[in-house]
Scaffold this active site. Structure first.
Site, short mmCIF file in Angstrom:
data_model
loop_
_atom_site.label_atom_id
_atom_site.label_comp_id
_atom_site.label_asym_id
_atom_site.label_seq_id
_atom_site.Cartn_x
_atom_site.Cartn_y
_atom_site.Cartn_z
N LYS A 23 -63.91 11.31 -23.56
CA LYS A 23 -63.04 11.72 -24.67
C LYS A 23 -61.86 12.52 -24.12
CE LYS A 23 -66.29 13.68 -27.23
NZ LYS A 23 -67.66 13.31 -26.86
N THR A 217 -57.57 16.20 -25.64
CA THR A 217 -58.52 15.10 -25.81
C THR A 217 -57.77 13.85 -26.28
OG1 THR A 217 -58.92 15.83 -28.06
CG2 THR A 217 -60.46 16.61 -26.39
N TYR A 218 -58.48 12.74 -26.40
CA TYR A 218 -57.85 11.46 -26.70
C TYR A 218 -57.00 11.54 -27.96
CZ TYR A 218 -57.41 6.40 -26.86
OH TYR A 218 -56.92 5.13 -26.87
N MET A 219 -55.77 10.98 -27.88
CA MET A 219 -54.80 11.21 -28.96
C MET A 219 -54.79 10.13 -30.03
SD MET A 219 -53.62 10.09 -26.04
CE MET A 219 -53.37 8.37 -25.67
N ARG A 220 -55.65 9.13 -29.88
CA ARG A 220 -55.71 8.13 -30.96
C ARG A 220 -57.03 8.28 -31.69
NH1 ARG A 220 -53.48 4.66 -26.82
NH2 ARG A 220 -51.24 4.67 -27.14
#
Ligand SMILES: [Zn+2]
Length: 538
Positions: A23, A217-220
């Site tokens: 993540k 953390t992951y932006m999508r």
């Protein structure tokens, strides 16, 4: 999907394949994942395959229909894209058909022994707006025939003071949609710019100490969830630095219907890395976006903004006048940001029974305004809210609509082009069912069911395919307006019975154009034979 393809390529080797789900790009996350590796989630893959096939069926079957109907083979339709186009065209139609209403804002400038202040006329509950004639009636009760200073003595009495405490909780951490919207509003960044910068923060930077680490953390994501590890980090940081502002846990976002399982919101990987420190090794734009993400995350753990709202209600000749004041306390999350001013007390020190004398009537003519066009940020938020599309494709969907010249942007607002409206009109006439919100929502639900390992991929694809074929066979319900070069002899008002008639020639209908300067131009469908042209709704 990418992992699945790689796994297929590697199959047959003399080793075991594991799947790690990161993540965030950080040492601790990597070590945790290596400690408990998983395998490829075949249900998720199946669901993704179904999504792609359904999207291809939509595009391959419906785009050629558009080419035939509108004589342009560069036109395309897409499941998510066409739904978003429909929203934008719908808004255009609302703006076009909007009829402004005139009303009045009436205030009384009054004074007590110490101060002068303005009171607002209180509209009777059953009324929506104060009309000019009603406002004049009010003035008449006090012997005035028009707004302006009063030459004789009239007074109002303070009858009640309503007091209530208010509490504004900080918003939850960012999801993709709220990050895009806020970055656009606060930093003036476009969605694609925001995502590009967020991607670079996710992928990582070399810090001052020479370490390489991801910053967020992951932006999508359409989730605003905070994992327990991140929660502990935030609580630790706040306890050390802002103990008086600390609340127990983060504000929780509304659970989205389609939020993808284990995802988190967009969070800083290490809250101890403050924006000031990060500035040292980030580019200015990166630093600004990092600060936005970092503050929003920590704020979500802070106390609500509290204060007192007071409403002083004065009575005159059977009507009421009000003075509102708001007094904020600095122990809430807003006090944490220096640039957020707290609401202040007007400090009038008024008591029930106080008399004030009227000095002047202040009158302002107003007009209701048409609905506003979507911005990139607000349309993405609508996508998230309704579950149309996925965080990974929000930006791309809007970019495609722009590339196809169906929509365009001016002054950050999105308008539909005449081509976009034609495409939309055709899609609605023949395939309305497929670009409706509820259908798109249901489809996402069915795909989520597949991802959980329930339902049947083939029967979902099959029933969708049959529906498309059936709609293709059926005759369109509406005749498409042939607007090019006046081929059409059908009066405009018959083609679009719901559209507003032109007040000037009473034959044409009102059309709109969204100008490059971000203004709406209203004109007549009989142009150039009718010269109605206006920047204001007609
Ligand atoms: Zn006209």
């Amino acid at each position: 999907m990418i992992a699945k393809h790689i796994a297929d390529e590697l199959k047959g080797g003399k080793f075991h394949l594991y799947r790690l789900r990161l993540k965030e790009i950080s040492k601790s996350e990597l070590l945790t994942e290596i400690g408990s590796p998983s395998s490829i989630d075949s249900f998720l893959v199946e669901s993704q395959v179904a999504r792609r096939v359904i999207d291809r069926i939509f595009g391959f079957e419906i785009s050629p229909e558009l080419w035939k109907a509108l004589k342009g083979n560069s036109l395309s339709a897409g499941r998510v894209q066409s739904t978003v186009l429909r929203w934008i065209c719908q808004r255009e139609e609302e703006i076009r058909n909007f009829t402004p209403e005139n009303y009045v804002s009436l205030k009384a400038l009054v004074s007590d022994s110490k101060d002068e202040f303005l009171l607002d006329y209180v509209l009777p509950e059953e009324k929506e707006r104060l009309l000019e004639k009603d406002a004049l009636e009010v003035l008449k009760k006090y012997g005035s025939s028009k707004p302006g200073p009063l030459s004789h003595k009239e007074s109002l009495v303070l009858k009640f003071i309503e007091e209530k405490e208010y509490k504004n909780f900080p918003p939850p951490p960012f999801s993709t949609a709220s990050l895009q919207e806020t970055a656009s509003r606060v930093l003036g960044m476009s969605s694609s710019q925001t995502m590009k910068i967020a991607q670079s923060l996710f992928e990582g930077k070399k810090t001052k100490k020479g370490e390489y680490t991801g910053l967020i953390t992951y932006m999508r994501t359409d989730s605003t969830h905070v994992s327990s590890g991140k929660k502990n980090l935030a609580l630790g940081f706040l306890k050390e630095n802002f103990p008086s502002l600390l609340r127990g846990g983060p504000t929780k976002g509304k659970t989205k219907l389609h939020a993808q399982g284990a995802h988190e919101g967009i969070l800083p990987i290490n809250p101890y890395l403050t924006p000031d420190e990060a500035k040292g090794f980030l580019k200015p734009e990166e630093a600004k976006l990092y600060e936005l993400i970092w503050s929003r995350f920590l704020e979500s753990f802070m106390n609500p903004e509290t204060g007192t709202e007071r409403n002083y209600i004065f009575e005159g000749k059977k009507e009421s006048w009000s003075l509102k004041e708001k007094e904020g306390k600095s122990t809430g999350y807003k006090g944490f940001r220096k640039n957020e001013p707290l609401p202040k007390d007007n400090g009038n020190g008024l008591k029930i029974g106080d008399n004030v004398s009227i000095l002047e009537w202040q009158w302002e003519d107003k007009k209701t305004s048409p609905p506003v066009r979507y911005t990139e940020g607000s349309i993405v938020q609508k996508m998230e809210k309704t579950g149309v599309g996925r965080p990974s494709t929000y930006t791309q969907t809007i970019a495609t609509l722009q590339k196809r010249k169906y929509i365009y942007e001016a002054k950050k607002k999105l308008g539909a082009s005449p081509l976009g409206e034609k495409v939309n009109a055709f899609l609605i006439s023949s395939f309305e069912e497929l670009i409706g919100e509820s259908f798109t929502k249901d489809m996402e639900k069915s795909l989520d069911v597949l991802a959980k390992g329930e339902g049947n991929k083939l029967s979902l694809i099959d029933s969708f395919y049959k529906k498309v074929l059936k709609l293709k066979k059926e005759k369109p319900k509406n005749i498409l307006p042939k607007t090019e070069k006046g081929i059409s002899k059908i009066p405009d008002t018959m083609q679009h019975p719901s559209r507003k008639k032109c007040p000037k020639c009473s034959d044409g209908t009102i059309l709109t154009k969204f100008s490059k300067k971000g203004k709406t131009i209203y004109f007549c469908s009989n142009y150039p034979h009718c010269d109605l042209l206006s920047y204001e709704p007609v």
